[in-house]
Motif scaffolding. Structure first.
Motif, PDB file in Angstrom:
ATOM      1  N   CYS A   1       0.835  -1.202   0.000  1.00 54.99           N
ATOM      2  CA  CYS A   1       0.000   0.000   0.000  1.00 54.99           C
ATOM      3  C   CYS A   1       0.872   1.254   0.000  1.00 54.99           C
ATOM      4  CB  CYS A   1      -0.885   0.036   1.249  1.00 54.99           C
ATOM      5  SG  CYS A   1      -1.951  -1.404   1.427  1.00 54.99           S
ATOM      6  N   MET A   2       0.393   2.286  -0.686  1.00 57.26           N
ATOM      7  CA  MET A   2       1.017   3.607  -0.638  1.00 57.26           C
ATOM      8  C   MET A   2      -0.081   4.633  -0.387  1.00 57.26           C
ATOM      9  SD  MET A   2       3.792   3.986  -3.667  1.00 57.26           S
ATOM     10  CE  MET A   2       4.573   2.553  -4.361  1.00 57.26           C
ATOM     11  N   GLU A   3       0.304   5.712   0.272  1.00 55.42           N
ATOM     12  CA  GLU A   3      -0.626   6.823   0.431  1.00 55.42           C
ATOM     13  C   GLU A   3       0.166   8.126   0.441  1.00 55.42           C
ATOM     14  OE1 GLU A   3      -2.689   6.237   4.148  1.00 55.42           O
ATOM     15  OE2 GLU A   3      -1.160   7.299   5.284  1.00 55.42           O
ATOM     16  N   SER A   4      -0.560   9.236   0.276  1.00 60.60           N
ATOM     17  CA  SER A   4       0.035  10.580   0.323  1.00 60.60           C
ATOM     18  C   SER A   4       1.214  10.722  -0.633  1.00 60.60           C
ATOM     19  CB  SER A   4       0.476  10.925   1.751  1.00 60.60           C
ATOM     20  OG  SER A   4      -0.578  10.751   2.662  1.00 60.60           O
ATOM     21  N   ILE A   5       1.063  10.181  -1.859  1.00 56.18           N
ATOM     22  CA  ILE A   5       2.126  10.343  -2.860  1.00 56.18           C
ATOM     23  C   ILE A   5       2.085  11.771  -3.380  1.00 56.18           C
ATOM     24  CG2 ILE A   5       3.062   9.537  -5.056  1.00 56.18           C
ATOM     25  CD1 ILE A   5       1.519   6.915  -4.627  1.00 56.18           C
ATOM     26  N   ASN A   6       3.168  12.500  -3.198  1.00 50.46           N
ATOM     27  CA  ASN A   6       3.241  13.883  -3.667  1.00 50.46           C
ATOM     28  C   ASN A   6       4.505  14.061  -4.489  1.00 50.46           C
ATOM     29  OD1 ASN A   6       3.629  16.909  -3.621  1.00 50.46           O
ATOM     30  ND2 ASN A   6       1.701  16.717  -2.482  1.00 50.46           N
ATOM     31  N   TYR A   7       4.358  14.471  -5.748  1.00 49.72           N
ATOM     32  CA  TYR A   7       5.490  14.639  -6.642  1.00 49.72           C
ATOM     33  C   TYR A   7       5.525  16.084  -7.118  1.00 49.72           C
ATOM     34  CZ  TYR A   7       8.804  13.861 -10.425  1.00 49.72           C
ATOM     35  OH  TYR A   7       9.909  13.924 -11.246  1.00 49.72           O
ATOM     36  N   ASN A   8       6.495  16.845  -6.614  1.00 53.74           N
ATOM     37  CA  ASN A   8       6.667  18.256  -7.004  1.00 53.74           C
ATOM     38  C   ASN A   8       5.361  19.046  -6.940  1.00 53.74           C
ATOM     39  OD1 ASN A   8       9.374  17.856  -7.347  1.00 53.74           O
ATOM     40  ND2 ASN A   8       9.295  17.690  -9.569  1.00 53.74           N
ATOM     41  N   GLY A   9       4.654  18.876  -5.815  1.00 53.59           N
ATOM     42  CA  GLY A   9       3.428  19.637  -5.594  1.00 53.59           C
ATOM     43  C   GLY A   9       2.173  18.987  -6.134  1.00 53.59           C
ATOM     44  N   ASN A  10       2.299  17.892  -6.858  1.00 49.35           N
ATOM     45  CA  ASN A  10       1.121  17.186  -7.384  1.00 49.35           C
ATOM     46  C   ASN A  10       0.748  16.046  -6.447  1.00 49.35           C
ATOM     47  OD1 ASN A  10       0.818  18.533 -10.053  1.00 49.35           O
ATOM     48  ND2 ASN A  10       2.874  17.710 -10.367  1.00 49.35           N
ATOM     49  N   ASN A  11      -0.503  16.017  -6.012  1.00 48.19           N
ATOM     50  CA  ASN A  11      -1.006  14.943  -5.163  1.00 48.19           C
ATOM     51  C   ASN A  11      -1.395  13.770  -6.068  1.00 48.19           C
ATOM     52  OD1 ASN A  11      -2.468  13.211  -3.491  1.00 48.19           O
ATOM     53  ND2 ASN A  11      -3.259  14.890  -2.240  1.00 48.19           N
ATOM     54  N   ILE A  12      -0.455  12.833  -6.233  1.00 46.43           N
ATOM     55  CA  ILE A  12      -0.629  11.755  -7.204  1.00 46.43           C
ATOM     56  C   ILE A  12      -1.773  10.831  -6.803  1.00 46.43           C
ATOM     57  CG2 ILE A  12       0.504   9.804  -8.344  1.00 46.43           C
ATOM     58  CD1 ILE A  12       1.646  12.529  -9.149  1.00 46.43           C
ATOM     59  N   THR A  13      -1.880  10.509  -5.510  1.00 42.64           N
ATOM     60  CA  THR A  13      -2.947   9.582  -5.088  1.00 42.64           C
ATOM     61  C   THR A  13      -4.326  10.177  -5.354  1.00 42.64           C
ATOM     62  OG1 THR A  13      -1.885  10.118  -2.960  1.00 42.64           O
ATOM     63  CG2 THR A  13      -2.326   7.839  -3.380  1.00 42.64           C
ATOM     64  N   ASP A  14      -4.474  11.455  -5.070  1.00 40.14           N
ATOM     65  CA  ASP A  14      -5.757  12.117  -5.307  1.00 40.14           C
ATOM     66  C   ASP A  14      -6.070  12.181  -6.805  1.00 40.14           C
ATOM     67  OD1 ASP A  14      -8.095  13.722  -4.443  1.00 40.14           O
ATOM     68  OD2 ASP A  14      -7.069  15.333  -5.537  1.00 40.14           O
ATOM     69  N   LEU A  15      -5.058  12.515  -7.617  1.00 43.07           N
ATOM     70  CA  LEU A  15      -5.269  12.571  -9.066  1.00 43.07           C
ATOM     71  C   LEU A  15      -5.616  11.197  -9.635  1.00 43.07           C
ATOM     72  CD1 LEU A  15      -2.303  14.932 -10.063  1.00 43.07           C
ATOM     73  CD2 LEU A  15      -4.730  15.505 -10.146  1.00 43.07           C
ATOM     74  N   ALA A  16      -4.957  10.162  -9.117  1.00 40.68           N
ATOM     75  CA  ALA A  16      -5.236   8.800  -9.594  1.00 40.68           C
ATOM     76  C   ALA A  16      -6.647   8.367  -9.219  1.00 40.68           C
ATOM     77  CB  ALA A  16      -4.207   7.828  -9.017  1.00 40.68           C
ATOM     78  N   LYS A  17      -7.064   8.708  -8.007  1.00 43.15           N
ATOM     79  CA  LYS A  17      -8.401   8.310  -7.551  1.00 43.15           C
ATOM     80  C   LYS A  17      -9.484   9.007  -8.378  1.00 43.15           C
ATOM     81  CE  LYS A  17     -10.974   7.505  -3.298  1.00 43.15           C
ATOM     82  NZ  LYS A  17     -11.006   7.674  -1.828  1.00 43.15           N
ATOM     83  N   ARG A  18      -9.226  10.266  -8.752  1.00 47.29           N
ATOM     84  CA  ARG A  18     -10.212  11.011  -9.550  1.00 47.29           C
ATOM     85  C   ARG A  18     -10.007  10.818 -11.048  1.00 47.29           C
ATOM     86  NH1 ARG A  18     -10.054  16.463  -9.095  1.00 47.29           N
ATOM     87  NH2 ARG A  18      -8.036  16.659  -8.068  1.00 47.29           N
ATOM     88  N   LYS A  19      -9.104   9.883 -11.396  1.00 52.71           N
ATOM     89  CA  LYS A  19      -8.826   9.549 -12.802  1.00 52.71           C
ATOM     90  C   LYS A  19      -8.423  10.787 -13.610  1.00 52.71           C
ATOM     91  CE  LYS A  19     -11.463   5.284 -13.255  1.00 52.71           C
ATOM     92  NZ  LYS A  19     -11.861   4.971 -11.926  1.00 52.71           N
ATOM     93  N   LYS A  20      -7.559  11.608 -13.012  1.00 49.71           N
ATOM     94  CA  LYS A  20      -7.094  12.826 -13.669  1.00 49.71           C
ATOM     95  C   LYS A  20      -5.701  12.659 -14.280  1.00 49.71           C
ATOM     96  CE  LYS A  20     -10.620  15.474 -12.510  1.00 49.71           C
ATOM     97  NZ  LYS A  20     -11.521  16.059 -13.522  1.00 49.71           N
ATOM     98  N   LEU A  21      -5.170  11.436 -14.248  1.00 45.73           N
ATOM     99  CA  LEU A  21      -3.836  11.196 -14.794  1.00 45.73           C
ATOM    100  C   LEU A  21      -3.943  10.579 -16.184  1.00 45.73           C
ATOM    101  CD1 LEU A  21      -2.094   9.648 -11.664  1.00 45.73           C
ATOM    102  CD2 LEU A  21      -1.753  11.926 -12.566  1.00 45.73           C
ATOM    103  N   GLU A  22      -3.073  10.979 -17.078  1.00 45.37           N
ATOM    104  CA  GLU A  22      -3.044  10.420 -18.432  1.00 45.37           C
ATOM    105  C   GLU A  22      -1.636   9.974 -18.772  1.00 45.37           C
ATOM    106  OE1 GLU A  22      -5.223   9.765 -20.781  1.00 45.37           O
ATOM    107  OE2 GLU A  22      -6.937  10.362 -19.564  1.00 45.37           O
ATOM    108  N   PRO A  23      -1.375   8.695 -19.045  1.00 49.90           N
ATOM    109  CA  PRO A  23      -2.277   7.578 -18.744  1.00 49.90           C
ATOM    110  C   PRO A  23      -2.304   7.342 -17.239  1.00 49.90           C
ATOM    111  CG  PRO A  23      -0.172   6.749 -19.478  1.00 49.90           C
ATOM    112  CD  PRO A  23      -0.081   8.246 -19.563  1.00 49.90           C
TER     113      PRO A  23
END
Length: 245
Positions: free
Chosen positions: A132-154
């Motif tokens: 499990c991973m949580e609170s993934i943040n890459y240079n100010g981008n909340n990756i977990t939140d973006l992935a959950k809301r399907k905002k990442l391409e791909p």
């Protein structure tokens, strides 16, 4: 992406000792990989090398141990040029990368939880992260939140679920005076025991049992960090067997 500064943070928990946590690489030979190896955290980083071999940028730093304990661990990577702060569970390690370059030049995707098969030997032998991973943040981008809301391409490859399954095993904690006693099985000529253990102590008794009819005993212990098995048998010439590993 060509960056002079990077800030990457996440939390993970796993019961696996090997696995790629995240990976990114570029056409210039730059790469960054955070992975578990033998339950330790390893950061591999290269801000660039040259073909002549006079500039060798590969840098590898290892930190932590026993990270496959299915507890949450937090990681923070802060990079400014060649200066890196790697923080694992509030333990900070500072280092400078090898080579002469300051920019991390990644022109492919960044992957979390594994790395795509690129045909290179490095991608062939590495396991994907399982846990499990949580609170993934890459240079100010909340990756977990973006992935959950399907905002990442791909967005994702394979089976991702936004929940964390707890293991079915039930551990037992022993202090210096406690032990667990279970009934033996009389009139059987087979003694078999198996278990997983973890300890910081170099010495301690793990298992002890007397044989019926005063035939002897068996004990399994840790002695100076090594596991030893001692079998004491009465009424025979060779009355003691010692095995250590």
């Amino acid at each position: 992406m060509k960056t002079l500064k990077d800030v990457i943070s996440l939390k993970f928990k796993t019961s696996e000792s090997e696995g790629v946590i995240f990976h990114g690489e570029g056409q210039q030979g730059d790469y960054i990989t955070l992975e578990l190896k033998k339950a330790k955290l390893v950061l591999n980083l290269n801000l660039g090398s040259n073909q002549l071999g006079s500039i060798y940028g590969h840098t590898s730093v290892m930190t932590g141990s026993l990270l496959d304990d299915h507890h949450w661990h937090s990681v923070l990577i802060e990079r400014h040029g060649r200066n890196i702060n790697l923080t694992l569970d509030r333990h900070v390690q500072h280092f400078r990368t090898n080579g002469e370059f300051d920019y991390l030049d990644l022109d492919y995707e960044i992957t979390f939880g594994g790395m795509p098969f690129s045909g290179k030997p490095s991608s062939n032998s590495r396991k994907n992260f399982k846990g499990c991973m949580e609170s993934i943040n890459y240079n100010g981008n909340n990756i977990t939140d973006l992935a959950k809301r399907k905002k990442l391409e791909p967005s994702n490859v394979g089976n991702l679920s936004f929940s964390c399954v707890e293991p079915h095993t039930v551990p037992v904690f022993f202090n210096a005076t406690s032990y667990l006693e279970v009934p033996g099985r009389p009139s059987q000529d087979l003694f078999s025991v198996s278990f997983l253990f973890r300890t910081w102590n170099p010495d301690g008794l793990l298992v002890f049992s007397n044989f019926a009819d005063d035939l002897g005993n068996v004990e399994v212990d840790i002695n100076e960090g090594k596991v030893s098995v001692h079998i004491n048998v009465t009424h025979v010439k060779k009355n003691r067997i010692d095995i250590s590993s």
